[in-house]
Design an enzyme around this catalytic site. Structure first.
Site: not given
Length: 373
Positions: A71, A189, A315
């Site tokens: 983001t 990650a 998310c």
């Protein structure tokens, strides 16, 4: 009985290599910007990680900038130049791209996709102008559909534009050589077994990277201020190494699990629709809907049965909403609101898929029983 975790596209379990590297780095006391020995030790961890990322992407270490994740990277990279610029994005991009850019609304072109979720290359060709920025996912987070990144990169470059590739779902799941023509690539990650809250940008553009989005002390070559998260960066590098080491094995394993899952799914619910079924997809992803079934109720029933899956982009929201991705692919409201995503990964077991299928069979059986009554 252990729960069945099948939500790797939301986040993957932390790999042991990443955990060990993270814990070791937590014992390093120095600030990586300090010039004393402790600071140099912390700095060395960051630079070794930078070299690992650079080698994986075939780039120079100076091309790598660490961020907090996808983001932040999208918010940084997708900003207009001095002339206001133009942005072209596909209709199936992650919200961090669709909502995170800083272009004026009248300077943004949203590109249609095919029924299988691939970017309409004709529309892209028409939309791109010299100096524009184009943002395209390598792999969709909901459907797993892969975009033809080499073709897109060639088209964008021929137009004198800049290509930003969201590789969040791609790293460790597709060959990174497919992304090497992109001007910028970003990733997180935690999608491949690293810690949450850390990612990186690899900038290979012909021009300079965009000006800093996070400003302050001038860390990361003045492109991203703020003291580096040394431990998380160490974990990122360790997870990336492990993910690339295991990539071929993972693709084969997940592909076999997906084939089994989809064959059994269609036996349990012959009317089920698998989105992007005819397109090249990530080996680990199945996104489907059963007509007449609500995603929120299915998610709750599966969770109560010990199975963790998602609906849409985990998310982007804490609630279940109709998928903009599936809507862009032409799915009707009923299907788009009922989509379930199953995604596997490095620690998925065969019994996890079996548990999901057994739970799904019970859910569909309940519906059939009520209908018969």
């Amino acid at each position: 009985m252990a729960r069945a975790y099948l939500d790797y596209n939301a986040t993957a379990p932390l790999r042991s290599e990443a955990r060990d590297a993270l814990i070791d780095a937590l014992g390093v006391v120095g600030n990586p910007s300090s010039i004393h020995g402790e600071g140099r030790a912390a700095h060395a961890i960051v630079e070794r990680a930078r070299a690992t990322v650079a080698q994986a992407f075939g780039a120079k270490a100076s091309a790598v900038t660490f961020t907090s994740g996808g983001t932040e990277a999208a918010n940084w990279l997708l900003q207009p130049g001095g002339d206001g610029g133009a942005l072209a994005v596909s209709a199936v991009e992650h919200p961090c791209v669709l909502k995170g850019h800083r272009f004026a609304a009248d300077r943004v072109r949203v590109l249609p996709v095919t029924a299988e979720g691939r970017v309409d290359l004709g529309a892209l060709d028409d939309a791109v102008t010299p100096g524009a920025v184009v943002a395209v996912q390598a792999a969709n987070n909901e459907t797993g559909v892969l975009q033809p990144m080499r073709e897109i990169a060639a088209l964008v470059r021929a137009k004198g534009a800049t290509l930003v590739c969201d590789a969040v779902q791609a790293v460790g799941r597709v060959h990174l050589s497919e992304l090497e023509q992109s001007d910028a690539v970003f990733f997180s990650a935690h999608k491949f077994g690293g810690p949450k809250g850390v990612g990186a940008v690899v900038w290979r553009g012909r021009s300079e990277a965009p000006p800093a989005f996070v400003k302050g002390g001038g860390q990361e070559r003045r492109l991203r201020s703020g003291t580096e998260n040394v431990a998380a960066i160490a974990g990122l590098a360790a997870a990336l190494g492990a993910a690339l080491r295991d990539q071929e094995m993972l693709i084969a394993k997940c592909g076999a699990l997906r084939s089994k899952l989809e064959q059994r799914l269609q036996a349990i619910a012959p009317e089920a629709v698998i989105f992007g079924e005819g397109a090249a997809r990530l080996a680990n992803t199945t996104c489907f809907a059963v007509p007449g079934k609500r995603a929120d109720l299915m998610l709750m029933a599966l969770d109560l049965d010990g199975v963790a899956v998602s609906s849409g982009s985990a998310c982007s929201s804490g609630k279940v909403e109709r998928s903009h991705v599936l809507t862009a692919m032409g799915a009707g409201d009923d299907l788009a609101a009922g989509a379930i995503r199953v995604s596997t990964g490095w620690a998925t077991r065969d019994e996890d898929v079996e548990r999901f299928l057994a739970a799904l069979d019970k859910i569909c059986g309940r519906r059939e029983t009520r209908s018969a009554a």
